[in-house]
Design an enzyme around this catalytic site. Structure first.
Site, PDB file in Angstrom:
ATOM      1  N   GLU A  44      -5.713   1.972  13.309  1.00 57.71           N
ATOM      2  CA  GLU A  44      -4.746   3.064  13.462  1.00 57.71           C
ATOM      3  C   GLU A  44      -4.540   3.342  14.950  1.00 57.71           C
ATOM      4  O   GLU A  44      -5.298   2.857  15.794  1.00 57.71           O
ATOM      5  CB  GLU A  44      -5.247   4.321  12.743  1.00 57.71           C
ATOM      6  CG  GLU A  44      -5.200   4.180  11.238  1.00 57.71           C
ATOM      7  CD  GLU A  44      -5.660   5.398  10.465  1.00 57.71           C
ATOM      8  OE1 GLU A  44      -5.272   5.534   9.309  1.00 57.71           O
ATOM      9  OE2 GLU A  44      -6.435   6.202  11.018  1.00 57.71           O
ATOM     10  N   ARG A  57      -0.966   9.825  18.639  1.00 58.44           N
ATOM     11  CA  ARG A  57       0.077  10.506  17.863  1.00 58.44           C
ATOM     12  C   ARG A  57       0.994  11.390  18.674  1.00 58.44           C
ATOM     13  O   ARG A  57       2.183  11.497  18.376  1.00 58.44           O
ATOM     14  CB  ARG A  57      -0.598  11.390  16.821  1.00 58.44           C
ATOM     15  CG  ARG A  57      -1.075  10.589  15.709  1.00 58.44           C
ATOM     16  CD  ARG A  57      -1.604  11.439  14.625  1.00 58.44           C
ATOM     17  NE  ARG A  57      -2.170  10.503  13.677  1.00 58.44           N
ATOM     18  CZ  ARG A  57      -3.032  10.807  12.762  1.00 58.44           C
ATOM     19  NH1 ARG A  57      -3.435  12.045  12.635  1.00 58.44           N
ATOM     20  NH2 ARG A  57      -3.489   9.899  11.954  1.00 58.44           N
ATOM     21  N   ARG A  86      -6.171  15.004  18.137  1.00 64.29           N
ATOM     22  CA  ARG A  86      -7.161  14.294  17.314  1.00 64.29           C
ATOM     23  C   ARG A  86      -6.835  12.805  17.185  1.00 64.29           C
ATOM     24  O   ARG A  86      -5.701  12.421  16.912  1.00 64.29           O
ATOM     25  CB  ARG A  86      -7.199  14.905  15.920  1.00 64.29           C
ATOM     26  CG  ARG A  86      -8.086  14.156  14.955  1.00 64.29           C
ATOM     27  CD  ARG A  86      -8.179  14.887  13.659  1.00 64.29           C
ATOM     28  NE  ARG A  86      -6.949  14.837  12.914  1.00 64.29           N
ATOM     29  CZ  ARG A  86      -6.663  13.936  11.975  1.00 64.29           C
ATOM     30  NH1 ARG A  86      -7.542  12.995  11.673  1.00 64.29           N
ATOM     31  NH2 ARG A  86      -5.528  13.979  11.323  1.00 64.29           N
ATOM     32  N   HIS A 119       2.197  14.637  12.925  1.00 63.73           N
ATOM     33  CA  HIS A 119       2.088  13.217  12.569  1.00 63.73           C
ATOM     34  C   HIS A 119       3.462  12.599  12.759  1.00 63.73           C
ATOM     35  O   HIS A 119       4.466  13.161  12.335  1.00 63.73           O
ATOM     36  CB  HIS A 119       1.632  13.077  11.113  1.00 63.73           C
ATOM     37  CG  HIS A 119       1.138  11.704  10.768  1.00 63.73           C
ATOM     38  ND1 HIS A 119       1.953  10.613  10.735  1.00 63.73           N
ATOM     39  CD2 HIS A 119      -0.108  11.261  10.447  1.00 63.73           C
ATOM     40  CE1 HIS A 119       1.235   9.542  10.403  1.00 63.73           C
ATOM     41  NE2 HIS A 119      -0.021   9.914  10.228  1.00 63.73           N
ATOM     42  N   HIS A 122       0.659  18.168  11.016  1.00 70.11           N
ATOM     43  CA  HIS A 122      -0.300  17.377  10.237  1.00 70.11           C
ATOM     44  C   HIS A 122      -1.725  17.902  10.313  1.00 70.11           C
ATOM     45  O   HIS A 122      -2.455  17.847   9.336  1.00 70.11           O
ATOM     46  CB  HIS A 122      -0.256  15.947  10.757  1.00 70.11           C
ATOM     47  CG  HIS A 122      -1.147  14.997  10.023  1.00 70.11           C
ATOM     48  ND1 HIS A 122      -0.991  14.728   8.683  1.00 70.11           N
ATOM     49  CD2 HIS A 122      -2.200  14.244  10.442  1.00 70.11           C
ATOM     50  CE1 HIS A 122      -1.906  13.846   8.306  1.00 70.11           C
ATOM     51  NE2 HIS A 122      -2.664  13.546   9.349  1.00 70.11           N
TER      52      HIS A 122
HETATM   53  P1  FAD Z   1      -9.718  20.889   2.948  1.00 66.50           P
HETATM   54  O1  FAD Z   1      -9.978  19.572   2.356  1.00 66.50           O
HETATM   55  O2  FAD Z   1      -8.341  21.222   3.324  1.00 66.50           O
HETATM   56  O3  FAD Z   1     -10.288  21.966   1.952  1.00 66.50           O
HETATM   57  C1  FAD Z   1     -10.082  23.340   2.153  1.00 66.50           C
HETATM   58  C2  FAD Z   1     -10.757  24.083   1.019  1.00 66.50           C
HETATM   59  O4  FAD Z   1     -10.763  25.474   1.308  1.00 66.50           O
HETATM   60  C3  FAD Z   1     -10.035  23.925  -0.299  1.00 66.50           C
HETATM   61  O5  FAD Z   1     -10.986  23.784  -1.330  1.00 66.50           O
HETATM   62  C4  FAD Z   1      -9.315  25.244  -0.458  1.00 66.50           C
HETATM   63  O6  FAD Z   1      -9.086  25.601  -1.798  1.00 66.50           O
HETATM   64  C5  FAD Z   1     -10.308  26.202   0.183  1.00 66.50           C
HETATM   65  N1  FAD Z   1      -9.732  27.453   0.650  1.00 66.50           N
HETATM   66  C6  FAD Z   1      -8.757  27.645   1.580  1.00 66.50           C
HETATM   67  N2  FAD Z   1      -8.499  28.963   1.708  1.00 66.50           N
HETATM   68  C7  FAD Z   1      -9.329  29.605   0.847  1.00 66.50           C
HETATM   69  C8  FAD Z   1      -9.513  30.952   0.496  1.00 66.50           C
HETATM   70  N3  FAD Z   1      -8.818  31.953   1.046  1.00 66.50           N
HETATM   71  N4  FAD Z   1     -10.421  31.242  -0.456  1.00 66.50           N
HETATM   72  C9  FAD Z   1     -11.153  30.254  -1.074  1.00 66.50           C
HETATM   73  N5  FAD Z   1     -11.020  28.961  -0.764  1.00 66.50           N
HETATM   74  C10 FAD Z   1     -10.122  28.642   0.178  1.00 66.50           C
HETATM   75  N6  FAD Z   1      -8.070  12.765   8.082  1.00 66.50           N
HETATM   76  C11 FAD Z   1      -8.752  11.621   8.249  1.00 66.50           C
HETATM   77  O7  FAD Z   1      -9.812  11.614   8.875  1.00 66.50           O
HETATM   78  N7  FAD Z   1      -8.271  10.466   7.696  1.00 66.50           N
HETATM   79  C12 FAD Z   1      -7.107  10.401   6.997  1.00 66.50           C
HETATM   80  O8  FAD Z   1      -6.725   9.354   6.511  1.00 66.50           O
HETATM   81  C13 FAD Z   1      -6.362  11.593   6.844  1.00 66.50           C
HETATM   82  N8  FAD Z   1      -5.183  11.591   6.175  1.00 66.50           N
HETATM   83  C14 FAD Z   1      -4.537  12.777   5.961  1.00 66.50           C
HETATM   84  C15 FAD Z   1      -3.379  12.783   5.193  1.00 66.50           C
HETATM   85  C16 FAD Z   1      -2.739  13.982   4.910  1.00 66.50           C
HETATM   86  C17 FAD Z   1      -1.487  13.991   4.085  1.00 66.50           C
HETATM   87  C18 FAD Z   1      -3.269  15.200   5.407  1.00 66.50           C
HETATM   88  C19 FAD Z   1      -2.598  16.509   5.119  1.00 66.50           C
HETATM   89  C20 FAD Z   1      -4.420  15.195   6.188  1.00 66.50           C
HETATM   90  C21 FAD Z   1      -5.056  13.990   6.460  1.00 66.50           C
HETATM   91  N9  FAD Z   1      -6.232  13.955   7.220  1.00 66.50           N
HETATM   92  C22 FAD Z   1      -6.901  12.783   7.394  1.00 66.50           C
HETATM   93  C23 FAD Z   1      -6.876  15.199   7.646  1.00 66.50           C
HETATM   94  C24 FAD Z   1      -8.005  15.536   6.681  1.00 66.50           C
HETATM   95  O9  FAD Z   1      -7.597  15.228   5.367  1.00 66.50           O
HETATM   96  C25 FAD Z   1      -8.377  16.999   6.749  1.00 66.50           C
HETATM   97  O10 FAD Z   1      -8.524  17.417   8.061  1.00 66.50           O
HETATM   98  C26 FAD Z   1      -9.698  17.239   6.007  1.00 66.50           C
HETATM   99  O11 FAD Z   1      -9.610  16.737   4.706  1.00 66.50           O
HETATM  100  C27 FAD Z   1     -10.023  18.715   5.987  1.00 66.50           C
HETATM  101  O12 FAD Z   1     -11.120  18.904   5.128  1.00 66.50           O
HETATM  102  P2  FAD Z   1     -11.761  20.337   5.002  1.00 66.50           P
HETATM  103  O13 FAD Z   1     -12.926  20.185   4.101  1.00 66.50           O
HETATM  104  O14 FAD Z   1     -11.947  20.954   6.321  1.00 66.50           O
HETATM  105  O15 FAD Z   1     -10.611  21.205   4.272  1.00 66.50           O
HETATM  106  C1  SIN Z   2      -2.907   8.629   8.250  1.00 62.25           C
HETATM  107  O1  SIN Z   2      -3.285   7.977   7.278  1.00 62.25           O
HETATM  108  O2  SIN Z   2      -1.991   8.305   9.017  1.00 62.25           O
HETATM  109  C2  SIN Z   2      -3.595   9.890   8.515  1.00 62.25           C
HETATM  110  C3  SIN Z   2      -4.833   9.610   9.224  1.00 62.25           C
HETATM  111  C4  SIN Z   2      -5.336  10.860   9.846  1.00 62.25           C
HETATM  112  O3  SIN Z   2      -4.683  11.898   9.781  1.00 62.25           O
HETATM  113  O4  SIN Z   2      -6.396  10.792  10.443  1.00 62.25           O
END
Ligand code: FAD
Ligand code: SIN
Length: 530
Positions: free
Chosen positions: A115, A287, A383, A239, A348
């Site tokens: 990537e 990015r 990032r 993104h 993103h």
């Molecule tokens: P999340 O997985 O967002 O979870 C948040 C949690 O908090 C959820 O369970 C939600 O219900 C809960 N929550 C929120 N507010 C409240 C509230 N008020 N009360 C109770 N619960 C609450 N990163 C990579 O490293 N590789 C990738 O390939 C990648 N691809 C991506 C593709 C997309 C489309 C997106 C949007 C992001 C991508 N990212 C990627 C980024 C990555 O997915 C996220 O940064 C990461 O998953 C965040 O995880 P987290 O556990 O911090 O939060």
């Molecule tokens: C992607 O698959 O392009 C997202 C990867 C990331 O957000 O880290």
């Protein structure tokens, strides 16, 4: 209406990669409660496509991954955090393999994709839907653990601190959170000796975002209101390649498409325009560089989108590497093995957030945080792709380990006051919430987007000030709903983003302003103190 106090050893707010990683480590000896807004898999984790960065190849080194992370982060990263996360990456991947995540393999080794910003192939993945497989494996393990209780449909409203104790202490010590049970409409107190915020990012503060509906910055806003510092909130990642489609608004086209040969083309004149913006790294520049280049082409030529084209690669290679994207696009009438994909940049990732140390500790006693709601020092001003899930695993685990190591110092929570609903009624004007949601997201996109100016930021600050009184008045008079809680948090995050952006008098990484186009010699964090 009466409320109840539910007591656990540790409360985790969020069931994504960060929250569940912490829960699984803690469950060896603690009773853990995990709360989620909506369904358990509705956070960003399940949406992740590209994969997880880790040094696993013999030709790759920690030093290279550290350097790539700091180049992407424009020097704003904290080196000790970058080292900590990257050196723990192979162990994090090992743990996921043990949990049964079916990563793609090549012979006996994990297959590594590439990537933007990475000098090596170092992204482990499950086709083009890595997050879905990771979330499923973590949830399965959590569901099987007798020490973990998972409660969906609980929207946390506010952290519980000393000011909510029945015997008011007014201290900043965090004892859990008040959460709305969306089935009953009741707000109840969930208390614990330690609380971990893992509530994800604030992407939905922008009109166009790849993030799911619930990414409204609730964790950041709650921590800020409780008294924790936040940092680098101006660093919002866009993104480069979100699908442009009038029906499907936030479908990501993974960066791995460019990693495997995809080219960005101006649809008006057929130019491979990255040659003009970053001739060396081309489509695999970080990015911020690629998103700004697309934004410039769109503005210069009055385009709706640019093209991402991988149709020069063999069809079976394309459909084999990106089966989910291929199927999704086919359903929309685009055959990516033969046609270019129309794409635009979209918000993103939230690089800034609650300030934490290497053990996930926030400023507030009893409160930890991990994942996208934090600013750990890993990402700096931008990032590096696929470093985010990695951060969730490493910091979820680190916070849990710190709690276990210091268990003796965590007191049991005192009796907490019930949620006070004596002065509120049901809302009679839900339209106000919808109107304000739309307004915030629109002006944030137009005034606080990829390219900024002081004048536009000041306009946004003015709008926020006007909306603030209206939303607080509404919050003070009406019974809370998830929409209202989210609106209040979105506005809080918008305020933090704009305040941070106005403080940074330089362009660095994701913060690019026409009024201060140069980069200062010394990198400084924008730290806001409540
Ligand atoms: P999340 O997985 O967002 O979870 C948040 C949690 O908090 C959820 O369970 C939600 O219900 C809960 N929550 C929120 N507010 C409240 C509230 N008020 N009360 C109770 N619960 C609450 N990163 C990579 O490293 N590789 C990738 O390939 C990648 N691809 C991506 C593709 C997309 C489309 C997106 C949007 C992001 C991508 N990212 C990627 C980024 C990555 O997915 C996220 O940064 C990461 O998953 C965040 O995880 P987290 O556990 O911090 O939060
Ligand atoms: C992607 O698959 O392009 C997202 C990867 C990331 O957000 O880290």
């Amino acid at each position: 209406m009466a409320s109840t106090q539910h007591e656990y050893d540790v409360l985790i707010i969020g069931s994504g990669a960060a929250g569940l990683s912490a829960a699984l480590t803690l469950a060896t000896s603690c009773r853990v409660l995990v709360l989620a807004k909506g369904q358990l898999n509705s956070g960003s984790t399940a949406w992740a496509q590209g994969g997880i960065a880790a040094v696993l190849d013999t030709g790759d080194t920690f030093e290279d991954h550290i350097r790539d992370t700091m180049v992407a982060g424009a020097g704003l990263n904290r080196r000790e955090t970058v080292e900590f996360v990257i050196e723990n990456a192979p162990r994090a991947i090992e743990r996921l393999v043990e949990l049964g995540v079916p990563f793609n393999t090549e012979g006996a080794e994990l297959h590594l994709t590439r990537e933007g910003g990475h000098s090596h192939r170092r992204i482990v993945h499950v086709n083009d839907a890595t997050g879905w497989a990771v979330e499923a494996a973590l949830l399965k393990a959590a569901e099987e653990s007798p020490n973990i209780t998972l409660l969906p449909d609980r929207t946390c409203v506010e952290l519980i601190t000393g000011r909510h104790e029945q015997r008011y202490s007014g201290s900043g010590r965090v004892w859990g959170a008040y959460a709305l049970d969306t089935a009953t409409g009741r707000v109840e107190a969930y208390t614990a000796r330690a609380t971990i915020l893992a509530a994800g990012g604030a992407g939905r503060v922008y009109q166009f975002s790849t993030a799911p509906r619930g990414a409204t910055g609730d964790g950041i806003a709650m921590a800020w209101r409780a008294g924790a510092r936040v940092s680098n909130m101006e660093m919002m990642q866009f993104h480069p390649t979100c699908l442009y489609n009038l029906e499907v608004k936030n479908f990501l086209i993974t960066e791995a498409v460019r990693g495997e040969g995809g080219r960005l083309i101006n649809p008006r004149d057929g130019r491979r325009f990255m040659e003009e913006y970053d001739p060396e790294r081309m489509e695999l520049a970080p990015r911020d560089v690629v998103a700004r280049a697309i934004d410039a082409e769109i503005k210069r030529f009055g385009l709706d989108y640019v093209h991402l084209d991988i149709s020069h690669m063999p069809p079976e290679f394309v459909s084999g590497h990106f089966p989910n994207i291929y199927e999704k696009l086919l359903g929309l009438g685009i055959d990516m093995t033969r046609q270019p994909i129309p794409v635009v940049p979209a918000q993103h990732y939230t690089c800034g957030g609650i300030l934490i140390d290497l053990a996930g500790r926030t400023d507030l006693p009893g409160l930890y945080a991990a994942g996208e709601c934090t600013e750990s020092g890993l990402h700096g001003a931008n990032r590096l792709a696929s470093n985010s899930l990695l951060e969730c695993f490493v910091f979820g685990d680190a916070a849990a380990r710190d709690i276990l190591a210091n268990w003796g110092s965590f007191d049991a929570p005192p009796p907490i006051r019930e949620w006070d609903e004596s002065r509120v009624t049901d809302s009679d004007e839900e339209v106000i919430i919808k109107q304000n949601w739309t307004e915030i997201r629109r002006f944030m996109w137009n005034y606080v987007g990829i390219v900024r100016t002081t004048k536009r930021l000041e306009r946004a600050a003015h709008r926020i000030k006007m909306l603030y009184d209206e939303v607080e008045d509404y919050y003070g008079h009406f019974r809370v709903t998830t929409d209202l809680i989210e609106l209040r948090n979105l506005l809080q995050c918008a305020d933090l983003i704009v305040k941070s952006a106005l403080r940074r008098h330089e362009s660095r990484g994701l913060h690019y302003t026409l009024d201060y186009p140069e980069t200062d010699a010394v990198a400084r964090d924008t730290v806001l103190v409540p």
